[in-house]
Design a protein around this motif. Structure first.
Motif, PDB file in Angstrom:
ATOM      1  N   ASN A  50       0.878  -1.059  -0.236  1.00 16.09           N
ATOM      2  CA  ASN A  50       0.090  -0.042  -0.090  1.00 16.09           C
ATOM      3  C   ASN A  50       0.880   1.186   0.398  1.00 16.09           C
ATOM      4  OD1 ASN A  50      -2.467  -1.964  -0.050  1.00 16.09           O
ATOM      5  ND2 ASN A  50      -2.148  -1.228   1.990  1.00 16.09           N
ATOM      6  N   THR A  51       2.425   0.801  -0.186  1.00 18.56           N
ATOM      7  CA  THR A  51       3.342   2.569   0.177  1.00 18.56           C
ATOM      8  C   THR A  51       2.606   3.114  -1.397  1.00 18.56           C
ATOM      9  OG1 THR A  51       4.286   0.959   2.379  1.00 18.56           O
ATOM     10  CG2 THR A  51       5.572   2.618   0.441  1.00 18.56           C
ATOM     11  N   PRO A  52       3.507   4.278  -1.358  1.00 20.10           N
ATOM     12  CA  PRO A  52       3.397   4.720  -2.133  1.00 20.10           C
ATOM     13  C   PRO A  52       4.330   4.577  -3.298  1.00 20.10           C
ATOM     14  CG  PRO A  52       2.957   6.736  -1.356  1.00 20.10           C
ATOM     15  CD  PRO A  52       2.909   5.403  -0.636  1.00 20.10           C
ATOM     16  N   SER A  53       4.503   4.458  -4.835  1.00 17.35           N
ATOM     17  CA  SER A  53       5.862   4.508  -5.596  1.00 17.35           C
ATOM     18  C   SER A  53       6.308   5.406  -5.110  1.00 17.35           C
ATOM     19  CB  SER A  53       5.598   3.818  -7.092  1.00 17.35           C
ATOM     20  OG  SER A  53       4.988   5.064  -7.846  1.00 17.35           O
ATOM     21  N   PRO A  54       7.812   5.852  -6.268  1.00 16.65           N
ATOM     22  CA  PRO A  54       8.040   6.768  -5.524  1.00 16.65           C
ATOM     23  C   PRO A  54       7.658   7.787  -6.627  1.00 16.65           C
ATOM     24  CG  PRO A  54       9.464   5.322  -5.749  1.00 16.65           C
ATOM     25  CD  PRO A  54       8.641   4.522  -6.674  1.00 16.65           C
ATOM     26  N   GLU A  55       7.074   7.770  -7.476  1.00 14.76           N
ATOM     27  CA  GLU A  55       6.580   8.074  -8.533  1.00 14.76           C
ATOM     28  C   GLU A  55       5.447   9.158  -7.958  1.00 14.76           C
ATOM     29  OE1 GLU A  55       7.326   5.397  -9.805  1.00 14.76           O
ATOM     30  OE2 GLU A  55       9.093   5.279 -10.937  1.00 14.76           O
ATOM     31  N   GLN A  56       4.813   8.133  -7.230  1.00 10.72           N
ATOM     32  CA  GLN A  56       3.189   8.849  -6.624  1.00 10.72           C
ATOM     33  C   GLN A  56       3.407   9.815  -6.007  1.00 10.72           C
ATOM     34  OE1 GLN A  56       1.506   4.822  -5.754  1.00 10.72           O
ATOM     35  NE2 GLN A  56       0.080   5.140  -6.828  1.00 10.72           N
ATOM     36  N   GLU A  57       5.011   9.426  -4.555  1.00 10.82           N
ATOM     37  CA  GLU A  57       5.394  10.287  -3.766  1.00 10.82           C
ATOM     38  C   GLU A  57       5.873  11.766  -3.977  1.00 10.82           C
ATOM     39  OE1 GLU A  57       8.312   9.042  -0.728  1.00 10.82           O
ATOM     40  OE2 GLU A  57       7.144   6.718  -0.872  1.00 10.82           O
ATOM     41  N   ALA A  58       6.797  11.878  -4.669  1.00 11.82           N
ATOM     42  CA  ALA A  58       6.728  12.994  -6.402  1.00 11.82           C
ATOM     43  C   ALA A  58       6.227  14.066  -7.010  1.00 11.82           C
ATOM     44  CB  ALA A  58       7.757  12.309  -7.392  1.00 11.82           C
TER      45      ALA A  58
END
Length: 124
Positions: A50-58
């Motif tokens: 459920n952790t957001p991907s690095p792209e989603q975090e960015a």
């Protein structure tokens, strides 16, 4: 070679028991196979992060920066009303009391802040 050549059943009850037994085995095999697939799917679901991907975090960080920038450009009282309502959970009555303004003005200030922030986030 059709139904005329069939021999009469000598033990029809035993034959029926055999049919029921075979159907029960077939059902048991099918249920076992379905359970195995369900269990496998559940195990795969447990490994989905459920952790957001690095792209989603960015993207989220970029939106947060835009929101902070938009809030910094609001008039002080509008920003205060927005923070008190949306971040601290105060009612419009409580905001009015704290800022020394009417309830309707508190509502208007929060609505103005929301509208402005939404516009800034949609201007990509």
């Amino acid at each position: 070679q059709g139904a005329d050549n069939l021999a009469p059943l000598t033990q029809p009850v035993g034959y029926l028991y055999r049919i029921v037994r075979n159907l029960a085995f077939d059902l048991n095999r099918r249920v076992t196979l379905e359970n195995r697939h369900t269990l496998r799917d559940e195990l795969l679901d447990e490994h989905v992060s459920n952790t957001p991907s690095p792209e989603q975090e960015a993207l989220h960080l970029d939106e947060l920066r835009k929101l902070q920038h938009a809030l910094s450009r609001l008039p002080e009282r509008t920003r205060q009303a927005f923070v008190l309502h949306r971040l601290k959970g105060l009612t419009f009555q409580q905001i009015g009391t704290q800022l020394g303004i009417s309830v309707s003005l508190a509502h208007q200030l929060v609505r103005d802040a929301l509208t402005y922030c939404a516009e800034q986030l949609s201007d990509d």
